[in-house]
Design a protein around this motif. Sequence first.
Motif, PDB file in Angstrom:
ATOM      1  N   GLY A 105       2.960   4.750   4.921  1.00 47.81           N
ATOM      2  CA  GLY A 105       2.662   6.275   5.155  1.00 47.81           C
ATOM      3  C   GLY A 105       1.895   6.935   4.098  1.00 47.81           C
ATOM      4  N   ALA A 106       1.315   6.225   3.160  1.00 51.94           N
ATOM      5  CA  ALA A 106       0.545   6.995   1.709  1.00 51.94           C
ATOM      6  C   ALA A 106      -0.568   7.717   2.150  1.00 51.94           C
ATOM      7  N   LYS A 107      -0.772   8.466   1.584  1.00 51.94           N
ATOM      8  CA  LYS A 107      -2.135   9.365   1.728  1.00 51.94           C
ATOM      9  C   LYS A 107      -3.096   8.926   0.985  1.00 51.94           C
ATOM     10  N   PRO A 108      -4.373   8.167   1.463  1.00 53.03           N
ATOM     11  CA  PRO A 108      -5.363   7.698   0.776  1.00 53.03           C
ATOM     12  C   PRO A 108      -5.930   8.910  -0.039  1.00 53.03           C
ATOM     13  N   VAL A 109      -6.603   8.638  -1.176  1.00 51.27           N
ATOM     14  CA  VAL A 109      -7.416   9.560  -1.922  1.00 51.27           C
ATOM     15  C   VAL A 109      -8.510   9.685  -1.309  1.00 51.27           C
ATOM     16  N   ARG A 110      -9.549  10.687  -1.823  1.00 52.76           N
ATOM     17  CA  ARG A 110     -10.971  10.865  -1.029  1.00 52.76           C
ATOM     18  C   ARG A 110     -11.966   9.893  -1.647  1.00 52.76           C
ATOM     19  N   SER A 131      -8.159  -0.640 -12.822  1.00 51.83           N
ATOM     20  CA  SER A 131      -7.331  -0.400 -11.693  1.00 51.83           C
ATOM     21  C   SER A 131      -7.490   0.870 -11.310  1.00 51.83           C
ATOM     22  N   ALA A 132      -7.391   1.050 -10.040  1.00 52.43           N
ATOM     23  CA  ALA A 132      -7.768   2.519  -9.227  1.00 52.43           C
ATOM     24  C   ALA A 132      -6.564   2.852  -8.360  1.00 52.43           C
ATOM     25  N   LEU A 133      -6.299   4.138  -8.373  1.00 46.03           N
ATOM     26  CA  LEU A 133      -5.359   4.656  -7.335  1.00 46.03           C
ATOM     27  C   LEU A 133      -5.995   4.948  -5.946  1.00 46.03           C
ATOM     28  N   VAL A 134      -5.433   4.157  -5.023  1.00 44.75           N
ATOM     29  CA  VAL A 134      -5.856   4.334  -3.505  1.00 44.75           C
ATOM     30  C   VAL A 134      -5.105   5.315  -2.865  1.00 44.75           C
ATOM     31  N   ALA A 135      -3.713   5.527  -3.112  1.00 45.16           N
ATOM     32  CA  ALA A 135      -3.119   6.137  -2.030  1.00 45.16           C
ATOM     33  C   ALA A 135      -1.739   6.703  -2.783  1.00 45.16           C
ATOM     34  N   MET A 136      -1.148   7.724  -2.277  1.00 44.82           N
ATOM     35  CA  MET A 136      -0.182   8.360  -3.018  1.00 44.82           C
ATOM     36  C   MET A 136       0.893   8.768  -1.963  1.00 44.82           C
ATOM     37  N   ASP A 137       2.114   9.034  -2.356  1.00 42.12           N
ATOM     38  CA  ASP A 137       3.296   9.510  -1.570  1.00 42.12           C
ATOM     39  C   ASP A 137       3.747   8.845  -0.405  1.00 42.12           C
ATOM     40  N   GLY A 138       3.847   7.822  -0.495  1.00 39.42           N
ATOM     41  CA  GLY A 138       4.275   6.871   0.796  1.00 39.42           C
ATOM     42  C   GLY A 138       5.649   6.476   0.713  1.00 39.42           C
ATOM     43  N   ALA A 139       6.227   5.619   1.670  1.00 34.58           N
ATOM     44  CA  ALA A 139       7.717   5.422   1.656  1.00 34.58           C
ATOM     45  C   ALA A 139       8.023   4.187   2.267  1.00 34.58           C
ATOM     46  N   ILE A 140       9.344   3.606   1.827  1.00 33.03           N
ATOM     47  CA  ILE A 140       9.701   2.431   2.855  1.00 33.03           C
ATOM     48  C   ILE A 140      11.107   2.920   3.114  1.00 33.03           C
ATOM     49  N   ILE A 147      13.122   4.976   0.481  1.00 34.00           N
ATOM     50  CA  ILE A 147      12.587   4.780  -0.786  1.00 34.00           C
ATOM     51  C   ILE A 147      11.271   5.148  -1.227  1.00 34.00           C
ATOM     52  N   GLY A 148      10.947   6.093  -1.911  1.00 35.29           N
ATOM     53  CA  GLY A 148       9.563   6.694  -2.079  1.00 35.29           C
ATOM     54  C   GLY A 148       8.447   5.509  -2.753  1.00 35.29           C
ATOM     55  N   VAL A 149       7.285   5.800  -2.308  1.00 34.57           N
ATOM     56  CA  VAL A 149       6.321   4.792  -3.040  1.00 34.57           C
ATOM     57  C   VAL A 149       5.227   5.992  -3.330  1.00 34.57           C
ATOM     58  N   LEU A 180      -5.590  -7.288  -6.712  1.00 32.11           N
ATOM     59  CA  LEU A 180      -4.195  -7.068  -6.607  1.00 32.11           C
ATOM     60  C   LEU A 180      -4.053  -5.520  -6.109  1.00 32.11           C
ATOM     61  N   VAL A 181      -2.864  -5.604  -4.955  1.00 28.62           N
ATOM     62  CA  VAL A 181      -2.547  -4.291  -4.706  1.00 28.62           C
ATOM     63  C   VAL A 181      -0.986  -3.941  -5.587  1.00 28.62           C
ATOM     64  N   GLU A 182      -1.023  -2.783  -6.030  1.00 30.32           N
ATOM     65  CA  GLU A 182       0.220  -2.730  -6.963  1.00 30.32           C
ATOM     66  C   GLU A 182       0.977  -1.537  -6.151  1.00 30.32           C
ATOM     67  N   ILE A 183       2.201  -1.745  -5.594  1.00 29.88           N
ATOM     68  CA  ILE A 183       2.842  -0.887  -4.984  1.00 29.88           C
ATOM     69  C   ILE A 183       4.150  -0.639  -5.847  1.00 29.88           C
ATOM     70  N   ALA A 184       4.293   1.011  -6.403  1.00 28.72           N
ATOM     71  CA  ALA A 184       5.241   1.296  -7.224  1.00 28.72           C
ATOM     72  C   ALA A 184       6.445   2.010  -6.153  1.00 28.72           C
ATOM     73  N   THR A 185       7.591   1.874  -6.549  1.00 32.47           N
ATOM     74  CA  THR A 185       8.771   2.513  -5.931  1.00 32.47           C
ATOM     75  C   THR A 185       9.156   3.689  -6.729  1.00 32.47           C
ATOM     76  N   THR A 186       9.880   4.731  -6.183  1.00 32.22           N
ATOM     77  CA  THR A 186      10.698   5.637  -7.128  1.00 32.22           C
ATOM     78  C   THR A 186      11.982   4.902  -7.538  1.00 32.22           C
ATOM     79  N   PRO A 187      12.569   5.051  -8.598  1.00 32.11           N
ATOM     80  CA  PRO A 187      13.802   4.694  -9.171  1.00 32.11           C
ATOM     81  C   PRO A 187      15.105   4.988  -8.095  1.00 32.11           C
ATOM     82  N   ASP A 188      14.934   4.932  -6.980  1.00 29.29           N
ATOM     83  CA  ASP A 188      15.948   5.721  -6.293  1.00 29.29           C
ATOM     84  C   ASP A 188      16.981   4.472  -5.867  1.00 29.29           C
ATOM     85  N   ILE A 189      16.713   3.133  -6.157  1.00 25.16           N
ATOM     86  CA  ILE A 189      17.453   2.117  -5.867  1.00 25.16           C
ATOM     87  C   ILE A 189      18.563   1.894  -6.353  1.00 25.16           C
TER      88      ILE A 189
END
Length: 627
Positions: A105-110, A131-140, A147-149, A180-189
């Motif tokens: 559910g992340a929003k891809p960059v233009r 390294s390139a940013l592909v999308a922002m503000d997703g979640a699982i 948990i935010g991604v 590689l795809v890198e998925i970062a979560t927020t520190p909400d765990i």
Amino acid sequence: MDYRALGLKVGLEIHQQLATHKLFCECPSRLSDEEGGIRFERRLRPTQSELGEVDAAAIEEARRHLSFVYEASENTCLVEADEEPPHHPNEEALDIALEISLLLGAKPVREVDFMRKLVIDGSNTSGFQRSALVAMDGAIHVNGKRIGVPTVLLEEDAARKVGESKDEVAYRLDRLGIPLVEIATTPDIQTPEEAREVALAIGSLLRATRKVMRGIGTIREDVNVSVRGGARCEIKGVQELRLIETFVQKEAERQLMLIEVATELRDRGAGTVPEDGVDLTHLFTGSPSKVVQSALKKGGKVLGWVLPKFAGLLKGKLGPELAAHARVAGVGGIFHSDELPAYGVTQAEVDAVRTALSLADQDTFVLVADEEAKGHHAIEEMRPRAVQAVRGVPEQTRDPRPDGTSVYSRPLPGKARMYPETDVPPLRIHEAHLRALAERLPERPEVTVPRLVKEYGIHEQQARQLAQEGSDDVFELIAHEFGEAKLVATVLLYNFSELRREGLDVDGIPEDHLRELFSLLKAQRFAKEAIPDLLRQMARKGVRASDAARAIGVQGMDLADVEKLVDEVLDASDDVVRSKGAAAEKTLMGRAMERLRGRADGKLVSEVVRSRLHARLEKKKEKGKEN
Ligand SMILES: [Zn+2]
């Protein structure tokens, strides 16, 4: 432990290799056991970022004065060697990254703009990682919690470390450049268990695409951990998702210990730590300690370094922390007075050191026995760590160990290590393309799991595990074709994990070989008990199921064969039949299975044993009457 009360915070960074060719060249994403014969050496130096800062981690890495040796392999070209500019980015890799972004559910960059991230441990020949940013503000969503991604990145994998000596690190280039795809979560765990569940949920989602690599080392996590009053420490490169829980637990415990130590040190009024050690070699000329003797033989020195008011806080606490920093200077081990006398260092020597350094009861000392320059360097590396001990937990990057603990590797890298990549053009992402990707997204694990339970009657836990391991597609294929869904699930989960533990590459068994295995089973060519042995043979030799069956002598037996063999067993066990009568069944069954395991179904054998035994006992009774 009540982790929520401790203010535990965990964030994950998951790196997953994508199943396509390399990101900036056309080389296959395949590791090679053989080196290609070409080796070259490089040295790296830290430079300023665009903001004019030099990264702390880079400076420390440079202090280690290492040279890097690279081994090319058949799967590498001049791009990996940094002798040729990167080619056009692999757009299939970008599509997979976009698909994963949409699933989150992340929003891809233009526009995808590759950046260079400074890396100075030698794992990239260029000294940076693209390294390139592909999308922002997703979640699982895990157990109803969001948990935010915040970011999804597409990057190139680093070279693979294959050897390390005192002043040289060897890398193989085959892994360098794998997308590689890198998925970062927020520190909400908030708990170790939740960390594991989030990692497994993300792993399931990645595998649902069927476009990611599988097997050891293809998914790696950086685990960021802190407790209240502690600091962010990043355990880098955990390969086993199931161990994440243990890593988080141990790191939380370590930080709590350090906070306690800091409180105690402040209560004691500790804080000043001498700049350097004192030469105490003269006290150790006749020392029985092997470490000391071997250092002196090389012309080395024994340096004594005072830690005022640190007594009792080193053993199992600050001791290992300091030793890890001494290793940065190339010093393999240190002694400290909390653990002495030991390792050949005598009580008399300890007393002499205490006198020479005029120590008070609460003071402790560290001994470094090595070449003089290295000894001083080790103390120089340890001193800031000792000073930090009074403040609490320092931010760090740590290396995972197989037992779930971790060890200091370097300072946490700063933000000052990104600058634009000028060799790679930006890539536009068009709306129509995104819509097309969104229309053919794979089934999500939270849909797959209940469907498998309903359609195949397997346990929910099994369905979830199949999705986590990405084996749900193979499971469906086989269970659909041959039935026996429960057995198929057991084989793919239980037998596979047993064989993985033996170090066998069961995940490399081709799908059609597995289908053949179950089709032979259905045709009763062998019994299900033979499956583990057959899989072992198939994984080890890369052969088909029929060849494996032939090789290990597992051939199906018909009823007549089974009856004949059971009769032989009964003949040979006449004494047991005589003495125990009907109660001999269990013993006889055991003896029959010794010879029939894997060749006939256990249930059939049991039926034959029972009927043949009873027939025999009847006959004996008849005979008894006649006499
Ligand atoms: Zn290449």
